[in-house]
Design a protein around this motif. Structure first.
Motif, PDB file in Angstrom:
ATOM      1  N   MET A 234      13.303  64.102  -9.530  1.00  0.00           N
ATOM      2  CA  MET A 234      13.571  62.939  -8.682  1.00  0.00           C
ATOM      3  C   MET A 234      12.288  62.493  -7.987  1.00  0.00           C
ATOM      4  O   MET A 234      11.539  63.316  -7.472  1.00  0.00           O
ATOM      5  CB  MET A 234      14.625  63.292  -7.637  1.00  0.00           C
ATOM      6  N   PRO A 235      12.008  61.185  -7.966  1.00  0.00           N
ATOM      7  CA  PRO A 235      10.818  60.714  -7.246  1.00  0.00           C
ATOM      8  C   PRO A 235      10.974  60.918  -5.752  1.00  0.00           C
ATOM      9  O   PRO A 235      12.089  61.119  -5.236  1.00  0.00           O
ATOM     10  CB  PRO A 235      10.767  59.227  -7.606  1.00  0.00           C
ATOM     11  N   LEU A 236       9.878  60.851  -5.037  1.00  0.00           N
ATOM     12  CA  LEU A 236       9.898  61.049  -3.586  1.00  0.00           C
ATOM     13  C   LEU A 236      10.297  59.786  -2.838  1.00  0.00           C
ATOM     14  O   LEU A 236      10.606  59.855  -1.653  1.00  0.00           O
ATOM     15  CB  LEU A 236       8.518  61.524  -3.114  1.00  0.00           C
ATOM     16  N   HIS A 237      10.295  58.639  -3.516  1.00  0.00           N
ATOM     17  CA  HIS A 237      10.740  57.405  -2.878  1.00  0.00           C
ATOM     18  C   HIS A 237      12.211  57.155  -3.192  1.00  0.00           C
ATOM     19  O   HIS A 237      12.783  57.812  -4.077  1.00  0.00           O
ATOM     20  CB  HIS A 237       9.893  56.218  -3.336  1.00  0.00           C
ATOM     21  N   ILE A 238      12.816  56.221  -2.498  1.00  0.00           N
ATOM     22  CA  ILE A 238      14.190  55.818  -2.779  1.00  0.00           C
ATOM     23  C   ILE A 238      14.199  54.404  -3.354  1.00  0.00           C
ATOM     24  O   ILE A 238      13.233  53.652  -3.197  1.00  0.00           O
ATOM     25  CB  ILE A 238      15.067  55.858  -1.510  1.00  0.00           C
ATOM     26  N   GLU A 239      15.288  54.051  -4.032  1.00  0.00           N
ATOM     27  CA  GLU A 239      15.468  52.665  -4.453  1.00  0.00           C
ATOM     28  C   GLU A 239      15.878  51.857  -3.234  1.00  0.00           C
ATOM     29  O   GLU A 239      16.851  52.205  -2.555  1.00  0.00           O
ATOM     30  CB  GLU A 239      16.530  52.547  -5.540  1.00  0.00           C
ATOM     31  N   THR A 240      15.158  50.786  -2.952  1.00  0.00           N
ATOM     32  CA  THR A 240      15.428  49.999  -1.749  1.00  0.00           C
ATOM     33  C   THR A 240      16.222  48.744  -2.088  1.00  0.00           C
ATOM     34  O   THR A 240      16.148  48.233  -3.206  1.00  0.00           O
ATOM     35  CB  THR A 240      14.112  49.587  -1.064  1.00  0.00           C
ATOM     36  N   PRO A 241      16.973  48.222  -1.126  1.00  0.00           N
ATOM     37  CA  PRO A 241      17.770  47.026  -1.396  1.00  0.00           C
ATOM     38  C   PRO A 241      16.911  45.785  -1.614  1.00  0.00           C
ATOM     39  O   PRO A 241      15.807  45.679  -1.087  1.00  0.00           O
ATOM     40  CB  PRO A 241      18.608  46.862  -0.113  1.00  0.00           C
ATOM     41  N   LEU A 242      17.443  44.880  -2.400  1.00  0.00           N
ATOM     42  CA  LEU A 242      16.897  43.526  -2.526  1.00  0.00           C
ATOM     43  C   LEU A 242      17.955  42.600  -1.938  1.00  0.00           C
ATOM     44  O   LEU A 242      19.054  42.485  -2.493  1.00  0.00           O
ATOM     45  CB  LEU A 242      16.628  43.188  -3.993  1.00  0.00           C
ATOM     46  N   ILE A 243      17.654  41.975  -0.813  1.00  0.00           N
ATOM     47  CA  ILE A 243      18.660  41.172  -0.121  1.00  0.00           C
ATOM     48  C   ILE A 243      18.150  39.749   0.064  1.00  0.00           C
ATOM     49  O   ILE A 243      16.946  39.501   0.147  1.00  0.00           O
ATOM     50  CB  ILE A 243      19.026  41.778   1.255  1.00  0.00           C
ATOM     51  N   GLU A 244      19.076  38.828   0.125  1.00  0.00           N
ATOM     52  CA  GLU A 244      18.709  37.448   0.432  1.00  0.00           C
ATOM     53  C   GLU A 244      18.700  37.256   1.940  1.00  0.00           C
ATOM     54  O   GLU A 244      19.615  37.701   2.639  1.00  0.00           O
ATOM     55  CB  GLU A 244      19.687  36.461  -0.199  1.00  0.00           C
ATOM     56  N   SER A 245      17.670  36.603   2.439  1.00  0.00           N
ATOM     57  CA  SER A 245      17.586  36.280   3.867  1.00  0.00           C
ATOM     58  C   SER A 245      18.009  34.839   4.078  1.00  0.00           C
ATOM     59  O   SER A 245      17.250  33.909   3.818  1.00  0.00           O
ATOM     60  CB  SER A 245      16.173  36.490   4.403  1.00  0.00           C
ATOM     61  N   ARG A 246      19.229  34.662   4.541  1.00  0.00           N
ATOM     62  CA  ARG A 246      19.680  33.314   4.852  1.00  0.00           C
ATOM     63  C   ARG A 246      18.939  32.764   6.070  1.00  0.00           C
ATOM     64  O   ARG A 246      18.665  31.567   6.160  1.00  0.00           O
ATOM     65  CB  ARG A 246      21.186  33.334   5.111  1.00  0.00           C
ATOM     66  N   ALA A 247      18.598  33.660   7.003  1.00  0.00           N
ATOM     67  CA  ALA A 247      17.917  33.220   8.225  1.00  0.00           C
ATOM     68  C   ALA A 247      16.533  32.657   7.908  1.00  0.00           C
ATOM     69  O   ALA A 247      16.168  31.564   8.359  1.00  0.00           O
ATOM     70  CB  ALA A 247      17.806  34.377   9.211  1.00  0.00           C
ATOM     71  N   ILE A 248      15.752  33.398   7.128  1.00  0.00           N
ATOM     72  CA  ILE A 248      14.411  32.909   6.793  1.00  0.00           C
ATOM     73  C   ILE A 248      14.500  31.747   5.814  1.00  0.00           C
ATOM     74  O   ILE A 248      13.736  30.780   5.895  1.00  0.00           O
ATOM     75  CB  ILE A 248      13.533  34.043   6.227  1.00  0.00           C
ATOM     76  N   GLY A 249      15.451  31.824   4.893  1.00  0.00           N
ATOM     77  CA  GLY A 249      15.610  30.748   3.923  1.00  0.00           C
ATOM     78  C   GLY A 249      15.905  29.409   4.572  1.00  0.00           C
ATOM     79  O   GLY A 249      15.429  28.367   4.105  1.00  0.00           O
ATOM     80  N   ALA A 250      16.665  29.445   5.675  1.00  0.00           N
ATOM     81  CA  ALA A 250      16.974  28.187   6.367  1.00  0.00           C
ATOM     82  C   ALA A 250      15.723  27.576   6.972  1.00  0.00           C
ATOM     83  O   ALA A 250      15.574  26.348   7.026  1.00  0.00           O
ATOM     84  CB  ALA A 250      18.010  28.449   7.462  1.00  0.00           C
ATOM     85  N   ILE A 251      14.804  28.431   7.424  1.00  0.00           N
ATOM     86  CA  ILE A 251      13.541  27.945   7.995  1.00  0.00           C
ATOM     87  C   ILE A 251      12.593  27.491   6.889  1.00  0.00           C
ATOM     88  O   ILE A 251      11.963  26.434   6.974  1.00  0.00           O
ATOM     89  CB  ILE A 251      12.888  29.052   8.843  1.00  0.00           C
ATOM     90  N   ALA A 252      12.503  28.301   5.843  1.00  0.00           N
ATOM     91  CA  ALA A 252      11.568  28.009   4.749  1.00  0.00           C
ATOM     92  C   ALA A 252      12.089  26.929   3.799  1.00  0.00           C
ATOM     93  O   ALA A 252      11.319  26.413   2.979  1.00  0.00           O
ATOM     94  CB  ALA A 252      11.282  29.286   3.970  1.00  0.00           C
ATOM     95  N   ARG A 253      13.365  26.616   3.918  1.00  0.00           N
ATOM     96  CA  ARG A 253      14.013  25.614   3.072  1.00  0.00           C
ATOM     97  C   ARG A 253      13.877  25.938   1.577  1.00  0.00           C
ATOM     98  O   ARG A 253      13.605  25.089   0.744  1.00  0.00           O
ATOM     99  CB  ARG A 253      13.479  24.206   3.374  1.00  0.00           C
ATOM    100  N   ARG A 254      14.094  27.195   1.294  1.00  0.00           N
ATOM    101  CA  ARG A 254      14.090  27.686  -0.082  1.00  0.00           C
ATOM    102  C   ARG A 254      14.792  29.047  -0.091  1.00  0.00           C
ATOM    103  O   ARG A 254      15.073  29.615   0.960  1.00  0.00           O
ATOM    104  CB  ARG A 254      12.659  27.802  -0.618  1.00  0.00           C
ATOM    105  N   ARG A 255      15.094  29.570  -1.256  1.00  0.00           N
ATOM    106  CA  ARG A 255      15.707  30.890  -1.335  1.00  0.00           C
ATOM    107  C   ARG A 255      14.645  31.948  -1.044  1.00  0.00           C
ATOM    108  O   ARG A 255      13.567  31.932  -1.657  1.00  0.00           O
ATOM    109  CB  ARG A 255      16.316  31.120  -2.720  1.00  0.00           C
ATOM    110  N   VAL A 256      14.968  32.875  -0.157  1.00  0.00           N
ATOM    111  CA  VAL A 256      14.045  33.953   0.209  1.00  0.00           C
ATOM    112  C   VAL A 256      14.763  35.287   0.019  1.00  0.00           C
ATOM    113  O   VAL A 256      15.811  35.534   0.635  1.00  0.00           O
ATOM    114  CB  VAL A 256      13.572  33.832   1.672  1.00  0.00           C
ATOM    115  N   ARG A 257      14.205  36.107  -0.866  1.00  0.00           N
ATOM    116  CA  ARG A 257      14.762  37.444  -1.078  1.00  0.00           C
ATOM    117  C   ARG A 257      13.769  38.488  -0.586  1.00  0.00           C
ATOM    118  O   ARG A 257      12.548  38.306  -0.716  1.00  0.00           O
ATOM    119  CB  ARG A 257      15.100  37.655  -2.550  1.00  0.00           C
ATOM    120  N   LEU A 258      14.293  39.558  -0.051  1.00  0.00           N
ATOM    121  CA  LEU A 258      13.479  40.579   0.601  1.00  0.00           C
ATOM    122  C   LEU A 258      13.626  41.915  -0.117  1.00  0.00           C
ATOM    123  O   LEU A 258      14.743  42.431  -0.259  1.00  0.00           O
ATOM    124  CB  LEU A 258      13.928  40.755   2.056  1.00  0.00           C
TER     125      LEU A 258
END
Length: 308
Positions: free
Chosen positions: A1-25
């Motif tokens: 097993m690697p020492l890192h974990i699989e991290t989530p990929l989430i959409e930021s509606r808050a930042i997307g509303a400011i950036a006026r585009r889809r923003v995934r984190l």
């Protein structure tokens, strides 16, 4: 097993509303040692352990040292981490918490790195914070995950210090057939070694690091990062310290996760809806994290800026 974990990929509606585009984190701040660094550092440490190395030595501004200390503890091997005087007390304590030996030396990472290099021996592996192909291959795993977790983005936004994260992300883009996806590289005014190199047409060495984003404090980007600017679409974005700190606090409000100013630099590009993003409708932001700053520290830095 690697020492890192699989991290989530989430959409930021808050930042997307400011950036006026889809923003995934890509939420690398959720890694056990607090940053993406464990991907590459863990990969390197496991490689050297298999080779029979019995000790690790790392130089770091904070996060790479925390990752090396964490990896060493997980693998049952001793670790010495050399940090410069600019490394926060919180980062120092996190390194000690992982049972590593901490050495504080020099006014910059370059001086700490020089001392770390003098501590090597036959059974000792040097864990560089950004300039090692093993690190880049480890960091590339975040793009492998992103490719499984969601569709192809129009661009990837990330922060650049020495260039290890950028090298890993580009390696990951290319091995997932996303070679045409541009990288938008964020720096702060006082750490902009990549922007300076791109303006000069060659690698340059900054006279000094003058920024609260100390994790970006490499005076010169690594050779491979510079080479990628000619082989992959890379754009530069430079923000102020104040913008990076603003982004840290806004991100805490929006996503309940505290990141440090080095990560705030990338977030500031999206919160600021800068021209560099104008051509892209779907952007992937590497939330690289960083465990080296508390909210009190961020506010102290803001007060010290005195309105800058």
């Amino acid at each position: 097993m690697p020492l890192h974990i699989e991290t989530p990929l989430i959409e930021s509606r808050a930042i997307g509303a400011i950036a006026r585009r889809r923003v995934r984190l890509k939420m690398e701040a959720l890694q056990p040692p607090g940053s993406f660094k464990i991907r590459g550092v863990g990969h390197a440490c496991e490689h050297y352990a298999r080779q029979g190395k019995r000790r690790f030595v790392s130089s770091s501004g904070g996060n790479a040292g925390i990752a090396a200390a964490y990896a060493g503890r997980q693998l049952g091997l001793p670790v010495t981490v050399v940090v410069p005087e600019t490394t926060t007390e919180l980062a120092r304590q996190l390194i000690r918490n992982e049972a590593a030996e901490l050495v504080v030396h020099g006014a910059s990472w370059a001086e700490a790195n020089a001392l770390a290099g003098s501590l090597l021996g036959d059974e000792v592996a040097f864990i560089h914070p950004f300039d090692d192909p093993l690190l880049w291959t480890g960091h590339a795993s975040m793009i492998d995950e992103a490719a499984r977790q969601g569709g192809k983005p129009d661009a990837v936004v990330l922060s650049v210090g020495g260039g290890g994260l950028m090298c890993g992300v580009i390696e990951g883009l290319r091995r997932n057939d996303w070679a045409d996806v541009p990288v938008i590289a964020a720096e702060t005014d006082g750490t902009a070694s990549l922007a300076s190199a791109m303006a000069a047409g060659r690698r340059v060495t900054l006279d000094a690091i003058d920024s609260v984003a100390t994790s970006l404090g490499a005076k010169q980007i690594c050779t491979r990062a510079w080479q990628w600017t000619g082989a992959h679409p890379v754009r530069s974005g430079v923000v102020s310290d104040a913008d990076a700190l603003d982004a840290c606090e806004r991100f805490l409000d929006d996503h309940r996760v505290l990141v440090e100013p080095a990560c705030g630099a990338a977030l500031a590009l999206t919160y600021g809806n800068v021209p560099a993003l104008s051509a892209f409708e779907d952007i992937l932001v590497i939330v690289c994290g960083g465990a080296t700053a508390s909210l009190d520290q961020i506010r102290a830095w803001r007060a010290a800026l005195g309105g800058r």
